[in-house]
Design an enzyme around this catalytic site. Structure first.
Site, PDB file in Angstrom:
ATOM      1  CE1 TYR A 254      18.963   6.945 -26.054  1.00  0.00           C
ATOM      2  CE2 TYR A 254      18.445   5.101 -24.476  1.00  0.00           C
ATOM      3  CZ  TYR A 254      18.751   6.314 -24.688  1.00  0.00           C
ATOM      4  OH  TYR A 254      19.413   7.148 -23.593  1.00  0.00           O
TER       5      TYR A 254
ATOM      6  CE  LYS B 276      16.003   8.455 -25.227  1.00  0.00           C
ATOM      7  NZ  LYS B 276      15.750   7.529 -24.095  1.00  0.00           N
TER       8      LYS B 276
END
Length: 299
Positions: free
Chosen positions: A136, A165
């Protein structure tokens, strides 16, 4: 594990609180099941939207336990973040033992640092469990920025890193990651109001926020844009955008929980230091939500 686990709509679940301030596990299970019934392919608890920083270690593990029990074979992919590397490592091991199917690894909380330290933290967590990993990157929220080259360096070192992400807000990053990694990584976004643009740039997974209140519309938006591009979703996207923009402001947790309350799928209780929005800020949000609900499209 197939990379298909990352390809579709995955809610960044809010954490519901009861009147006494404790986690409402009964509603948590019901809410997650509703998301999956609407077409979501997994759930991500314990992220920023899940108010992870305000949860105790034991609460985090209990949330994962509840979701694994409630969802059966549907992947539960907890966010892994903590103030210390040791705690993040311990959490990764604990949620794996509870049946989590993947990990979304975040930078360490509250400490923006250089590549040497941020990569050491990430490597320690990645080595702690055997689960597939979603890396992320959200420098807007965490002030720590994984460049495309750094993301690919970690992916080359850890085969279990299957997806990224990318939430920097810079759509060009997606092209750069693909340029450096080919089809090695599944590209995902966590920015609600850039999902159609992201799909055009190769994103195949969406860690979504307003899906907590509008799962059917979120899945329809994703699938239609994936299959037909902007022209296929122009009207739906135009309706949804004012709601989706509530996900990209500092009080996004309060606003998304307020949205859930307005559609009778949750309440706006948050944990301090957050407080429910009030005054003009609240009225503006309610205006957006009420207008959307009055004009809600037929899918």
């Amino acid at each position: 594990m197939s990379k298909r686990m990352w390809q579709g709509v995955i809610p960044a679940l809010t954490t519901p609180f009861a009147e006494d301030g404790q986690v409402d596990h009964a509603f948590l299970a019901k809410h997650a099941q509703w998301q999956v019934e609407a077409g979501c392919i997994g759930v991500v608890p314990l992220g920023s939207l899940g108010e992870s920083a305000t949860l105790t270690f034991d609460e985090k593990v209990a949330i994962v336990r509840t979701l694994v029990k409630a969802l059966g074979d549907t992947p539960v992919i907890p966010g892994i973040a903590a103030l210390s590397t040791d705690e993040a490592v311990e959490l990764a091991r604990a949620v794996e033992a509870e049946g989590a199917r993947g990990l979304m690894i975040l930078p360490v909380y509250a400490y923006s640092t250089d590549w040497k330290e941020m990569s050491a933290h990430f490597r320690a967590v990645a080595n702690a469990a055997r689960l597939p990993i979603l890396l992320y990157n959200n420098p807007v929220a965490y002030k720590t920025d994984f460049s495309a080259a750094q993301i690919v360096e970690l992916a080359n070192e850890f085969p279990q890193i299957e997806a990224v992400k990318e939430s920097s807000g810079d759509i060009r990053r997606l092209a750069e990651i693909q340029e450096l990694s080919g089809d090695r990584l599944v590209l995902m976004t966590g920015i609600d109001d850039a999902i159609v643009e992201g799909l055009a740039m190769g994103v195949t997974g969406w860690i979504a926020g307003q899906v907590n209140a509008y799962p059917h519309e979120s899945v329809a938006l994703f699938e239609r844009a994936r299959d037909g591009g902007y022209d296929a979703v122009k009207d739906l996207y135009s309706w949804f955008l004012p709601l989706l923009r509530l996900d990209t402001v500092p009080k996004f947790v309060q606003l998304i929980k307020l949205t859930q309350q307005c559609v009778d799928w949750g309440n706006e209780r948050v944990r301090a230091p957050r407080l429910p929005v009030e005054g003009a800020e609240r009225e503006a949000a309610l205006g957006v939500i009420e207008h959307a609900n009055k004009n809600r499209p037929t899918l």
